[in-house]
Write an enzyme that holds these catalytic residues in place. Structure first.
Site, PDB file in Angstrom:
ATOM      1  N   ASP A   5      13.325  -2.052  12.410  1.00 39.79           N
ATOM      2  CA  ASP A   5      12.720  -3.347  12.785  1.00 39.79           C
ATOM      3  C   ASP A   5      13.792  -4.261  13.366  1.00 39.79           C
ATOM      4  O   ASP A   5      13.538  -4.999  14.329  1.00 39.79           O
ATOM      5  CB  ASP A   5      12.093  -4.023  11.563  1.00 39.79           C
ATOM      6  CG  ASP A   5      11.074  -3.125  10.883  1.00 39.79           C
ATOM      7  OD1 ASP A   5      10.466  -2.286  11.565  1.00 39.79           O
ATOM      8  OD2 ASP A   5      10.910  -3.256   9.657  1.00 39.79           O
ATOM      9  N   ALA A  40      22.978   7.221  13.011  1.00 39.64           N
ATOM     10  CA  ALA A  40      24.439   7.061  13.086  1.00 39.64           C
ATOM     11  C   ALA A  40      24.995   7.355  14.471  1.00 39.64           C
ATOM     12  O   ALA A  40      26.171   7.090  14.738  1.00 39.64           O
ATOM     13  CB  ALA A  40      25.096   7.976  12.069  1.00 39.64           C
ATOM     14  N   ARG A  80      -1.240  -0.200  -1.697  1.00 37.87           N
ATOM     15  CA  ARG A  80      -1.835  -1.028  -0.641  1.00 37.87           C
ATOM     16  C   ARG A  80      -3.222  -0.559  -0.223  1.00 37.87           C
ATOM     17  O   ARG A  80      -3.792  -1.143   0.689  1.00 37.87           O
ATOM     18  CB  ARG A  80      -0.890  -1.050   0.562  1.00 37.87           C
ATOM     19  CG  ARG A  80      -0.775   0.285   1.282  1.00 37.87           C
ATOM     20  CD  ARG A  80       0.428   0.412   2.203  1.00 37.87           C
ATOM     21  NE  ARG A  80       0.513  -0.569   3.253  1.00 37.87           N
ATOM     22  CZ  ARG A  80       1.469  -0.535   4.213  1.00 37.87           C
ATOM     23  NH1 ARG A  80       2.375   0.445   4.234  1.00 37.87           N
ATOM     24  NH2 ARG A  80       1.503  -1.443   5.127  1.00 37.87           N
TER      25      ARG A  80
HETATM   26  O1  KDG Z   1      10.127  -1.072   8.416  1.00 36.10           O
HETATM   27  C1  KDG Z   1      10.351  -1.541   7.108  1.00 36.10           C
HETATM   28  C2  KDG Z   1       9.050  -1.388   6.436  1.00 36.10           C
HETATM   29  O2  KDG Z   1       8.960  -0.079   5.950  1.00 36.10           O
HETATM   30  C3  KDG Z   1       8.739  -2.263   5.314  1.00 36.10           C
HETATM   31  O3  KDG Z   1       9.158  -3.591   5.461  1.00 36.10           O
HETATM   32  C4  KDG Z   1       7.335  -2.148   4.837  1.00 36.10           C
HETATM   33  O4  KDG Z   1       5.806  -2.315   6.604  1.00 36.10           O
HETATM   34  C5  KDG Z   1       6.279  -1.635   5.762  1.00 36.10           C
HETATM   35  C6  KDG Z   1       5.798  -0.278   5.619  1.00 36.10           C
HETATM   36  O5  KDG Z   1       4.612  -0.094   5.832  1.00 36.10           O
HETATM   37  O6  KDG Z   1       6.536   0.651   5.304  1.00 36.10           O
END
Ligand code: KDG
Length: 342
Positions: free
Chosen positions: A284, A255, A106
């Site tokens: 999330d 957990a 990215r």
């Molecule tokens: O929280 C889940 C995320 O890790 C994933 O969907 C991708 O946004 C992301 C990341 O930067 O890790």
């Protein structure tokens, strides 16, 4: 009217179908993932309206991101298509049956080129909450400025700000993250952290969590407030974080459930026992569940329980957001249809 506005990077996500080193993967599922858009989908599935602001490339993966979010009823009308950079990629492997490993491709992606001019101030001003994460500020100087500008806009309009720290070791070192994120936390009303992230904010200690992914979310076995206290002091950590400014602090304990500190009261959210398949996205889901409860005026016990149930649901199937629950799913979990409440 939009209930929740969020901004960040959503990437195309390749998930290896077979367990083992990635070099031996032969086929992959193709989907999308992004912490902020996962939350937007999560609240939408629970009956609220959400909008996502971000950049994608003028490519097939950008189309996939926009059409997937739109297909989940997230408003993507403010998404920018960037002709000069590709949509970012994420590759998820299963090194072992229990170990998910995540790699990013990215840097210099379209998503990382997010900038303040991409924001729609009117949309932010009219929302009921602005949700940001600690991922976007790590992507680039302009993305950090976009988060700062969105938070400033929300605060000026009296729109509450929610933030999930979502520390990603692959993106930046903990000392830099702690310095930048501390400043944003001070402008937040709602804060979501893991214990390690909370310690990073208050003590500058590096989280021991994996380079990417969400941490374990809220799956599996039970725990009482006493177990929670014995394992550290999440309530004490929550008070230290609340002293920075947020009115609601949520410490996710995997957990062991979660601890919430709101209006001086500490609550323990009990975990749900489910079979974990993929932990990524649980945090999330937890944030989406809590925010949906908050925005619909659920009482504090119920909103924390909704958060724990949503987090539990998220780990039960592959994909970063696909297993986010609908309201009916939450009821089935509470009734023991999908797992046993503990
Ligand atoms: O929280 C889940 C995320 O890790 C994933 O969907 C991708 O946004 C992301 C990341 O930067 O890790």
């Amino acid at each position: 009217m939009t209930d929740l506005v969020t901004l960040g990077e959503t990437m195309a996500l390749f998930t290896a179908r077979r367990v083992g080193a990635l070099r031996h993967a032969r086929d992959f599922d193709l989907g999308v993932g992004g912490a902020e858009s996962n939350v937007a989908i999560g609240v939408t599935r629970l009956g609220l309206r959400a909008a996502w602001i971000g950049r994608v490339g003028a490519d097939e993966f950008g189309e996939l991101v926009r059409s997937t979010l739109a297909g989940e009823h997230v408003d993507v009308s403010r998404a920018v298509v960037d002709p000069d950079a590709p949509t970012g990629l994420m590759v998820k492997g299963r090194r072992t049956a229990d170990l998910v490993d995540v790699r990013y491709y990215r840097s210099a992606s379209a998503g990382s080129r997010l900038r303040p001019a991409d924001l729609d101030p009117e949309l932010i001003r009219s929302a009921r909450v602005l949700h940001v994460t600690g991922i976007t500020p790590a992507l680039s100087a302009t993305a950090l400025e976009a988060v700062r500008a969105a938070v400033a806009e929300a605060r000026a309009a009296g729109v509450p700000v929610s933030m999930d720290v979502n520390y990603r070791r692959a993106l930046w070192p903990p000392d830099r993250a702690a310095a930048v994120l501390n400043e944003i936390v001070r402008s937040c009303d709602v804060l979501f952290v893991t214990e390690a992230e909370g310690r990073m904010l208050v003590e500058g200690v590096a989280p021991a969590a994996p380079a990417a992914g969400d941490g374990p979310g809220v799956p599996a076995a039970g725990g009482s407030l006493a177990d929670v206290a014995a394992a550290g002091d999440p309530a004490g950590l929550a008070s230290a974080l609340a002293a920075l400014g947020p009115r609601h602090v949520l410490v996710k304990l995997g957990a062991r459930g979660a601890v919430e500190l709101s209006a001086g009261e500490v609550r323990h959210g009990a975990p749900y026992r489910v079979t974990e398949l993929d932990p990524v996205g649980a945090g999330d889901a937890f944030a989406a569940g809590w925010l949906a409860g908050w925005l619909t005026g659920a009482d504090p016990e119920r909103r924390l329980d909704t958060a724990c149930a949503a987090g539990a649901f998220a780990v039960t199937a592959g994909g970063d957001w696909e297993s986010l629950p609908l309201r009916a799913d939450l009821e089935s979990l509470a009734l023991g249809g999908t797992g046993d409440a503990v």
